[in-house]
Design a protein around this motif. Structure first.
Motif, PDB file in Angstrom:
ATOM      1  N   ASP A   1      38.892  19.880   1.971  1.00  0.00           N
ATOM      2  CA  ASP A   1      40.024  20.577   1.869  1.00  0.00           C
ATOM      3  C   ASP A   1      40.966  19.603   1.020  1.00  0.00           C
ATOM      4  OD1 ASP A   1      39.918  22.720   3.711  1.00  0.00           O
ATOM      5  OD2 ASP A   1      40.202  21.686   5.422  1.00  0.00           O
TER       6      ASP A   1
ATOM      7  N   ARG B   1      32.574  21.914   0.753  1.00  0.00           N
ATOM      8  CA  ARG B   1      33.919  22.308   0.403  1.00  0.00           C
ATOM      9  C   ARG B   1      34.716  21.448   1.178  1.00  0.00           C
ATOM     10  NH1 ARG B   1      33.539  27.055   0.894  1.00  0.00           N
ATOM     11  NH2 ARG B   1      33.327  27.701  -1.121  1.00  0.00           N
TER      12      ARG B   1
ATOM     13  N   GLN C   1      41.708  22.837  -2.405  1.00  0.00           N
ATOM     14  CA  GLN C   1      40.105  22.357  -2.177  1.00  0.00           C
ATOM     15  C   GLN C   1      39.468  22.017  -3.251  1.00  0.00           C
ATOM     16  OE1 GLN C   1      38.746  26.298  -1.036  1.00  0.00           O
ATOM     17  NE2 GLN C   1      39.150  26.139   1.285  1.00  0.00           N
TER      18      GLN C   1
END
Length: 238
Positions: free
Chosen positions: A166, A164, A142
């Motif tokens: 991935d 955020r 992340q």
């Protein structure tokens, strides 16, 4: 027959409670009766209407609950994708007083610029901020989008996570020609031409490193150059 037996006895009235008891015992149909078939059918119809209204209300409450849960999930996903940075980057500005320090500086992992709409909403007017991409708590799986703003004592606040992504992510920038460049200001722009280079990019991009996959696109529709200061009247020429 003796004369004493023929003497009439005085009339004795029957008590009222005894008369009422005798009347109830002798009156026809005096037994307590239950509900008739018509009354029972009417009661069942009314009960059916009540149950239908209650079931409709329960269904509407469940629909509202599902809609609220879907809206919450949508907002959470939009926050996780970094949508909170959109208004800040859409309101970039190149103030004239930013002559010593560039109005916008950006690399693959960090950028610094000025905006009129800070993400914290705690200050009005123009505010300088720093935005960075750093590994999250899960390490390389992340990448967090963080923002820091100057405090009252001219120091930089602790970066706050506002998004955020991935996997790994990096910044890139869109110039006026529509080309994606890795740093800002672009290297070598404005050297071979007489036009001054743009101070602000047309968009800030979050992409996957070493790939053409775009994770987020933050467009900037405003003016990309600093405003030209007005000339003084009767300005002397050299």
């Amino acid at each position: 027959m003796r004369n004493a037996d023929m003497v009439a006895k005085p009339f004795e009235p029957i008590p009222q409670r005894a008369r009422l008891s005798q009347r109830l015992q002798t009156a026809p149909g005096s037994a307590q009766s239950g509900l008739t078939l018509v009354e029972l059918l009417v009661s069942m119809v009314i009960l059916g209407f009540v149950l239908a209204l209650v079931s409709e209300a329960v269904f509407q409450v469940s629909q509202v609950t599902r809609s609220a849960q879907a809206a919450t999930a949508s907002l959470t996903s939009r926050w996780s994708a970094g949508w909170a940075a959109g208004p800040m980057l859409a309101n970039l500005v190149a103030p004239p007083e930013a002559a010593v320090r560039k109005a916008f500086e950006g690399s693959a992992n960090e950028l610094s610029a000025y905006t009129t709409l800070p993400v914290d909403g705690g200050q009005t007017g123009i505010q300088r901020f720093t935005m960075s991409l750093r590994p999250g708590d899960s390490g390389a799986t992340q990448t967090e989008l963080r923002v820091a703003v100057p405090t009252a004592d001219a120091r930089t606040s602790e970066p706050a996570a506002i998004g955020r992504f991935d996997g790994r992510a990096e910044f890139a920038y869109l110039d006026e020609a529509g080309a994606i460049v890795p740093v800002w200001p672009p290297m070598g722009v404005g050297v071979a031409t007489s036009d001054p280079p743009a101070d602000l990019p047309r968009a800030v991009i979050v992409r996957r490193p070493f790939s053409d996959e775009l994770l987020m696109w933050y467009p900037y529709p405003g003016e990309t150059r600093k405003p030209v200061p007005p000339s003084l009247p009767f300005e002397s020429k050299p």
